[in-house]
Design an enzyme around this catalytic site. Structure first.
Site, short mmCIF file in Angstrom:
data_model
loop_
_atom_site.label_atom_id
_atom_site.label_comp_id
_atom_site.label_asym_id
_atom_site.label_seq_id
_atom_site.Cartn_x
_atom_site.Cartn_y
_atom_site.Cartn_z
N PRO A 1 1.02 -1.25 -0.03
CA PRO A 1 0.00 -0.15 -0.14
C PRO A 1 0.94 1.40 0.13
CG PRO A 1 -0.98 -2.16 1.70
CD PRO A 1 0.58 -2.36 1.67
N THR B 1 -1.90 3.35 -7.77
CA THR B 1 -3.30 4.38 -8.90
C THR B 1 -2.68 5.75 -9.38
OG1 THR B 1 -4.57 3.35 -6.97
CG2 THR B 1 -5.29 5.80 -8.26
N GLU C 1 21.33 3.35 26.69
CA GLU C 1 21.16 3.59 25.48
C GLU C 1 22.74 4.86 24.96
OE1 GLU C 1 18.58 4.23 23.63
OE2 GLU C 1 16.77 3.32 25.02
N HIS D 1 24.48 1.13 23.59
CA HIS D 1 23.46 1.26 22.64
C HIS D 1 24.79 2.08 21.81
CE1 HIS D 1 20.25 -1.07 22.94
NE2 HIS D 1 19.25 -0.35 23.62
#
Length: 511
Positions: free
Chosen positions: A232, A237, A453, A456
């Site tokens: 989608p 279209t 964090e 990471h």
């Protein structure tokens, strides 16, 4: 365990379609005279009820004995006797009465008594024909039946397209296709960013519609149908409208759900009418959006509308297999569920071509963003290549939504210039959710999220095969308390063992 969200690639499943959809026809204006007509009919029915009520006798009914007693007492002033023995009269106090004379008795004495009491006597002759009374009694039913017929016709006209539409039951089976004439489509392939391979493949349809004789001279046949498959929002279209604009032919657009009704046979009738409209003014393009609504595999499911859907599909198969290729009619269809389509619909001779429209690549995303940013004021810090890297898995509709959210962010700050921070905030809003200022963390929670964090980010910087870190935040947004975002330098299709090991290392580094 800290709830967090990290991004290596993003895949969104639902979005709006790329590009502007076909303009829908304006709805019919409500008829202001309808209410006045209903009021007039209601007043007419009320008048008939009053008239019938007035026809009902309001005089008191006397027995023959009471009538004779009142005559003897001299309280009867005048009487009117018809040829059937019915008597209507007035008493001396003005009261009206009715009675019936018994025909089996000798009424000569009554006549003498009336004369003796000086009662005024008159006679009248009744109408022997009963048709007047019958017609008058049937008048309310006739008016009510006419009202029902009038309301039914109004409902049929409204159902088939408004007061100005085609009335009658025949309009129920007419096709609801939106017809776009040759001079109306303004979308061209240049308006569709990216997808050069798709446009090259589908351009043969345009060439066939423009010059079908060239194919006939070489003994080649143009495609009867082209099926566009893709997730989608990838612009199926929009590409169909671009085909119509490039070919400059008549374009009939309809969705698959418009064929299916609760009445068996209506969908097949609409399919026949759709192809009949296309045959009247060739060359033309028939575009069926969401064809899986009628093209699903037959024999699957036992719901009530199964017969209607299968009849509609059978009629579509017959029309595509039977229409003359020389008249220049091409059927375009779009779906994001190709696995649900019936095999008979996909065989050569019906849909000869299957064009896959995937999610845009990094370079295509940059081109799509440039199209959506046309006419907008951009800040000098906006880099479309960086934004394209930050949006893997975004469809064209997702990118359009991203640009719109960035413009909304600029308006919130009373600006007309969109800067890079607006686009970054809009991306976070779409991926993470809305940032709640009231959702503040406690000091110890902020410390835990920051350490998490940082793990990471640190491992992402140390691992040689990991994607570089672009953004680290400990501000809660949506359901994430913090996030570490990495931007891939290139768009990979295959992953090496070293990249996957570093990927796992970065993921568990927050622990």
């Amino acid at each position: 365990m800290i709830t967090r969200t990290r991004f290596f690639s993003v895949h969104l499943s639902r979005s709006a379609r790329s590009g502007p959809p076909p303009d829908p026809p304006p709805p019919p204006a409500p008829s202001s005279g309808l209410w006045w007509q209903l009021i007039a009919v209601a007043v007419l029915l009320g008048g008939l009820v009053v008239a019938l009520a007035l026809q009902t006798p309001t005089s008191s009914t006397l027995s023959y004995s009471d009538f004779v007693d009142r005559v003897d007492a001299g309280t009867v002033e005048q009487v009117t006797i018809d040829d059937k023995g019915s008597v209507a009269g007035t008493l001396s106090d003005g009261t009206e009465f009715v009675t019936q004379l018994p025909t089996a008795l000798d009424l000569a004495g009554l006549d003498n008594t009336l004369r003796a009491k000086q009662v005024r006597i008159s006679a009248e002759q009744t109408d022997d024909s009963p048709w007047g009374a019958i017609l008058f009694s049937m008048l309310p039913f006739v008016v009510f039946a006419g009202l029902l017929l009038w309301v039914g016709r109004r409902a049929q006209r409204a159902f088939s397209g408004g007061a100005g539409g085609i009335g009658g039951i025949g309009a129920f089976g007419r096709s609801k296709a939106r017809v776009i004439e040759a001079n109306r489509p303004t979308t061209r392939f240049a308006d569709v960013a990216g997808y050069d391979g798709v446009k090259q493949e589908i351009s043969e349809v345009v060439d066939f519609l423009r010059d079908p004789e060239k194919y006939a001279a070489a003994g080649a046949k143009g495609p009867r149908g082209v099926l566009m498959i893709g997730p989608p929002g990838t612009g199926k279209t929009l590409l169909a409208r671009a085909v119509a604009g490039e070919a400059e032919v008549r374009f009939l657009s309809v969705t698959g759900s418009e064929f299916v009704e609760m009445f068996v046979g209506v969908g097949a009738s609409r399919v026949r009418d759709l192809f009949e409209q296309a045959r009247k003014s060739p060359p033309s393009i028939i575009f069926i959006d969401e064809i899986d609504a009628i093209g699903s595999k037959r024999g699957v499911g036992t719901y009530a509308g199964n017969d209607e859907r299968e009849q509609t599909l059978n009629q579509l198969l017959a029309e595509m297999d039977g229409f003359d290729q020389s008249v220049g009619i091409v059927v375009l269809a779009a779906t994001n569920r190709p696995e649900a389509l019936d095999p008979a619909l996909l065989r050569p001779g019906r849909f000869d071509r299957t064009v896959v429209i995937p999610l845009p690549t990094q370079s295509e995303r940059a081109a799509i963003l440039s199209v959506h940013l046309q006419g907008k004021h951009l800040g000098p810090d906006v880099d479309l290549s960086v934004l394209a890297r930050a949006t893997p898995g975004f469809s064209g509709a997702d990118l359009a939504n991203l640009v719109n959210e960035a413009a909304i962010n600029a308006v919130r700050d009373d600006r007309t210039v969109i800067c890079a921070e607006d686009l970054s905030s809009a991306r976070d809003r779409l991926l993470l959710g809305r940032r709640e200022s009231a959702n503040a963390l406690l000091p110890e929670e902020r410390t835990s999220v920051a350490v998490h964090e940082s793990g990471h980010a640190l491992l992402a910087a140390l691992c040689p095969h990991a994607d570089p870190v672009a953004k680290v935040t400990i501000l809660p947004a949506g359901m994430a308390l913090g996030s570490t975002q990495q931007l891939p330098e290139v768009e990979r299709h295959l992953y090496s063992e070293g990249y996957l090991n570093d990927l796992l290392t970065v993921r568990v580094g927050g622990r």
